[in-house]
Enzyme design. Structure first.
Site, mmCIF file in Angstrom:
data_model
loop_
_atom_site.group_PDB
_atom_site.id
_atom_site.type_symbol
_atom_site.label_atom_id
_atom_site.label_comp_id
_atom_site.label_asym_id
_atom_site.label_seq_id
_atom_site.Cartn_x
_atom_site.Cartn_y
_atom_site.Cartn_z
ATOM 1 N N SER A 1 9.419 11.227 -35.050
ATOM 2 C CA SER A 1 10.566 12.714 -35.698
ATOM 3 C C SER A 1 10.861 12.904 -34.077
ATOM 4 C CB SER A 1 9.555 13.338 -36.421
ATOM 5 O OG SER A 1 8.687 13.825 -36.119
ATOM 6 N N LYS B 1 5.237 18.591 -33.378
ATOM 7 C CA LYS B 1 6.547 19.200 -33.840
ATOM 8 C C LYS B 1 6.810 20.548 -32.422
ATOM 9 C CE LYS B 1 8.262 17.134 -37.497
ATOM 10 N NZ LYS B 1 6.990 15.797 -37.194
#
Length: 139
Positions: free
Chosen positions: A60, A97
């Protein structure tokens, strides 16, 4: 991410650090000047007692240069501010993230278009575990 390592600054391994830089364009003549020695612990770890290493799984964050198998250096003493890459605990799971705040509301944003941002709501169990300071990966 399933592996967390504590930093150990007791090794004291120093390697030569050359004064000249390495040209990424056209080659330049090599210089034989050594600036000194470089201890990667001193260079990469600013707060040893609060620093950990975390191995990455998943893709990701590939557009931020973070790939599966990379090792992240995470400093738990740094303030997690907007646009920093963080390790967060979301509903009991660790994730890496980019932290974003919009109108005071935090979200965790991936750096891969195949994933969607996670808007943090009050119903979620959410904590910033640390701020990523460096990424180590093989080339």
């Amino acid at each position: 991410m399933n592996t967390i390592y504590k930093s150990d600054n007791g090794t004291g391994l120093r390697c030569p650090l050359y004064l000249s830089t390495v040209e990424a364009g056209f080659p330049s003549p090599a210089e034989d000047y050594v600036e000194g020695s470089l201890d990667l612990n001193e260079y990469l770890i600013k707060h040893p007692a609060a620093t950990f290493f975390v191995r990455v799984s998943g893709d990701s964050m590939v557009n931020a240069g973070i790939y599966p198998g990379d090792i992240l250096i995470v400093d738990r003493s740094l303030e997690p501010v907007d646009k920093k890459i963080v390790i967060a605990v979301l509903n009991g799971e660790l994730t890496v993230k980019r932290l974003r705040y919009r109108a005071g509301v935090p979200s965790l944003e991936p750096e891969n278009d195949n994933y969607t941002p996670i808007k943090i709501s009050e119903e979620m169990s959410f904590e910033i575990w640390g701020v990523v300071t460096n990424v180590i990966h093989k080339v």
